[in-house]
Design a protein around this motif. Structure first.
Motif, short mmCIF file in Angstrom:
data_model
loop_
_atom_site.label_atom_id
_atom_site.label_comp_id
_atom_site.label_asym_id
_atom_site.label_seq_id
_atom_site.Cartn_x
_atom_site.Cartn_y
_atom_site.Cartn_z
N VAL A 127 0.82 -1.21 0.00
CA VAL A 127 0.00 0.00 0.00
C VAL A 127 0.86 1.26 0.00
N ASP A 128 2.06 1.18 0.58
CA ASP A 128 2.96 2.34 0.65
C ASP A 128 3.83 2.37 -0.61
N GLN A 129 3.54 3.30 -1.51
CA GLN A 129 4.27 3.38 -2.78
C GLN A 129 5.62 4.08 -2.64
N PHE A 130 5.90 4.68 -1.47
CA PHE A 130 7.15 5.43 -1.28
C PHE A 130 7.91 4.90 -0.05
N ASN A 131 7.90 3.60 0.10
CA ASN A 131 8.53 2.96 1.24
C ASN A 131 10.02 3.31 1.32
N ASP A 132 10.47 3.66 2.53
CA ASP A 132 11.87 3.98 2.85
C ASP A 132 12.30 5.38 2.42
N LEU A 133 11.44 6.14 1.73
CA LEU A 133 11.77 7.51 1.34
C LEU A 133 11.05 8.48 2.27
N TYR A 134 11.21 9.79 2.04
CA TYR A 134 10.55 10.77 2.88
C TYR A 134 9.03 10.75 2.72
N GLY A 135 8.53 10.11 1.67
CA GLY A 135 7.09 9.94 1.50
C GLY A 135 6.52 8.73 2.20
N ASP A 136 7.35 7.97 2.92
CA ASP A 136 6.96 6.76 3.65
C ASP A 136 5.88 7.08 4.68
N ILE A 137 4.91 6.17 4.86
CA ILE A 137 3.85 6.38 5.83
C ILE A 137 4.37 6.45 7.26
N ASP A 138 5.59 5.95 7.50
CA ASP A 138 6.17 6.02 8.84
C ASP A 138 6.41 7.46 9.28
N HIS A 139 6.37 8.42 8.37
CA HIS A 139 6.59 9.82 8.72
C HIS A 139 5.35 10.48 9.30
N PHE A 140 4.17 9.81 9.19
CA PHE A 140 2.99 10.45 9.77
C PHE A 140 2.04 9.48 10.48
N ARG A 303 16.40 -6.19 -14.36
CA ARG A 303 15.84 -7.02 -13.29
C ARG A 303 16.32 -6.52 -11.93
N ASN A 304 15.37 -6.19 -11.03
CA ASN A 304 15.64 -5.78 -9.65
C ASN A 304 16.40 -4.45 -9.53
N THR A 305 16.37 -3.62 -10.57
CA THR A 305 17.06 -2.33 -10.52
C THR A 305 16.14 -1.23 -11.01
N VAL A 306 15.97 -0.18 -10.18
CA VAL A 306 15.04 0.90 -10.48
C VAL A 306 15.70 2.25 -10.23
N ALA A 307 15.55 3.17 -11.18
CA ALA A 307 15.88 4.57 -10.97
C ALA A 307 14.57 5.31 -10.72
N TYR A 308 14.60 6.33 -9.85
CA TYR A 308 13.34 6.98 -9.49
C TYR A 308 13.52 8.47 -9.25
N LEU A 309 12.39 9.17 -9.38
CA LEU A 309 12.24 10.58 -9.02
C LEU A 309 11.03 10.68 -8.10
N TYR A 310 11.05 11.59 -7.12
CA TYR A 310 9.85 11.76 -6.29
C TYR A 310 9.84 13.12 -5.62
N LEU A 311 8.65 13.52 -5.20
CA LEU A 311 8.42 14.73 -4.43
C LEU A 311 7.46 14.40 -3.31
N SER A 312 7.79 14.80 -2.08
CA SER A 312 6.89 14.55 -0.95
C SER A 312 6.73 15.80 -0.11
N ASN A 313 5.58 15.88 0.58
CA ASN A 313 5.29 17.04 1.41
C ASN A 313 4.53 16.59 2.66
N LEU A 314 4.99 17.00 3.84
CA LEU A 314 4.34 16.68 5.11
C LEU A 314 4.00 17.99 5.81
N GLU A 315 2.71 18.21 6.09
CA GLU A 315 2.25 19.46 6.68
C GLU A 315 1.63 19.21 8.05
N ARG A 316 1.98 20.04 9.02
CA ARG A 316 1.38 20.01 10.36
C ARG A 316 0.43 21.19 10.48
N ASP A 317 -0.85 20.88 10.65
CA ASP A 317 -1.89 21.90 10.55
C ASP A 317 -1.80 22.92 11.68
N GLU A 318 -1.87 22.47 12.94
CA GLU A 318 -1.86 23.38 14.08
C GLU A 318 -0.52 24.09 14.22
#
Length: 334
Positions: A127-140, A303-318
């Motif tokens: 379910v986590d498409q950005f596992n181990d990166l800053y977009g990982d669900i573990d960040h929130f 096989r088993n090798t991927v190059a990637y680009l990504y952008l992530s954003n984490l916002e704290r409302d209060e």
């Protein structure tokens, strides 16, 4: 020499001495990325990091696993020792412990003990498409826990797709229920998960009692956590959703987090995959809200090798803070 370094070198040196028909197998993953980050709030990368470039290891790892036949009841002994490796050189120790266990497997299923991902963490699946990166669900979201002193049972696949995963851990004098007293029973932390997978459809439900809360928005230390996950793959499209509820275990507390994640990936062709995900985690008492979104693209180089680009954003409302990361990297498994 650091203890972690010495242990990792010792494991590698032992390989030729114990090799056999069923292993051991040396495996690993190298995931190195170059990112530009701008963190305004407290995050996994640190607080107040303003617009800097980083080279990161992203949970790169090295492990040894295997099994061998026993002489009783068709049983096999199994073992795994996996260590995080510091590719970019930021940490003092090159090696850090990840999943490490020994156990037995047979027609009854698998029984193992050690330092292991909890059943609730394990049902995350893809379910986590950005596992181990800053977009990982573990960040929130909390609940992404690897439990020490864990005894786990995994059932064989039942009824064409059903599996059961249970675990318990003795408290060993830790205050697991947050009542102010140390706990020393056999099963002070308890976990149970059930999952169903068939023809591209996956659904799972897990509950953990007296678990480490980790990313609690409402600020509690330990939690009772309920998590539901589902993913569906249809041709080139993969969709996923996760819902989680975490309640404070402290007596008389009403603190509670409720969170969700929605993700998608589209395989454009045999090499290019576009992906996105977003979600939030809200504290029911504090009204603080963490909102995460991420966009990215993976390009298969082989096989088993991927190059990637990504952008992530984490916002704290209060708090009114925002953490942004944009990066590119290379990941390969062996």
């Amino acid at each position: 020499m650091k203890i972690g370094n010495a242990l990792g070198i010792g494991l590698l040196g032992a390989l030729p001495l114990v090799a056999g028909a069923n292993g051991p197998t040396l495996y690993g993953k190298i995931n190195v990325s170059l990112e530009n980050v701008d963190f305004e709030g407290a995050s996994l990368a640190g607080a107040g990091t303003n617009d800097q470039w980083e080279l990161n290891s992203n949970a790169s790892r090295l492990g040894i696993k295997g099994d061998f036949d026993l002489e009783v009841g068709g049983l096999k002994a199994i073992y795994l020792a996996e260590y995080g490796i510091d590719v970019d050189g930021d940490d003092d120790d090159t090696f850090s412990k990840r999943n490490i266990y020994g156990g037995l497997t047979g027609a009854f299923g698998t029984l193992r003990a050690g330092n292991i991902d909890s059943p609730l963490k394990s049902i995350e699946g893809k379910v986590d498409q950005f596992n181990d990166l800053y977009g990982d669900i573990d960040h929130f979201l909390g609940g992404q826990t690897r439990n020490s002193n864990s005894v786990q049972y995994l059932s064989p696949v039942l009824l064409g797709g059903l599996s059961v995963h249970g675990a318990f851990s003795p408290g060993e004098q830790e205050d697991t229920d947050d009542d102010g007293d140390p706990d020393d029973d056999l099963a002070d932390v308890v976990s149970l998960a059930v999952a169903w997978e068939r023809k591209g459809f996956y659904a799972a439900l897990a509950y953990e009692k007296d678990q480490a809360a980790r990313r609690a928005v409402d600020g509690f230390r330990r939690a009772d956590i309920l998590r539901a996950v589902t993913t569906y793959r249809w041709r080139a499209l993969e969709l996923g959703a996760l819902y989680q509820q975490a309640k404070d275990t402290a007596p008389g507390s009403d603190l509670e987090d409720r969170g969700y994640l929605i993700s998608a990936a589209w395989r454009v062709d045999e090499r290019l995959t576009l992906k996105a995900q977003g979600g939030e985690n809200r504290g029911e008492e504090t009204d603080e809200k963490l909102t995460l979104w991420a966009l990215g693209a993976d390009y298969s180089l082989g096989r088993n090798t991927v190059a990637y680009l990504y952008l992530s954003n984490l916002e704290r409302d209060e708090a009114g803070t925002e953490d942004r990361a944009i990066g590119t990297g290379l990941a390969f498994k062996f």
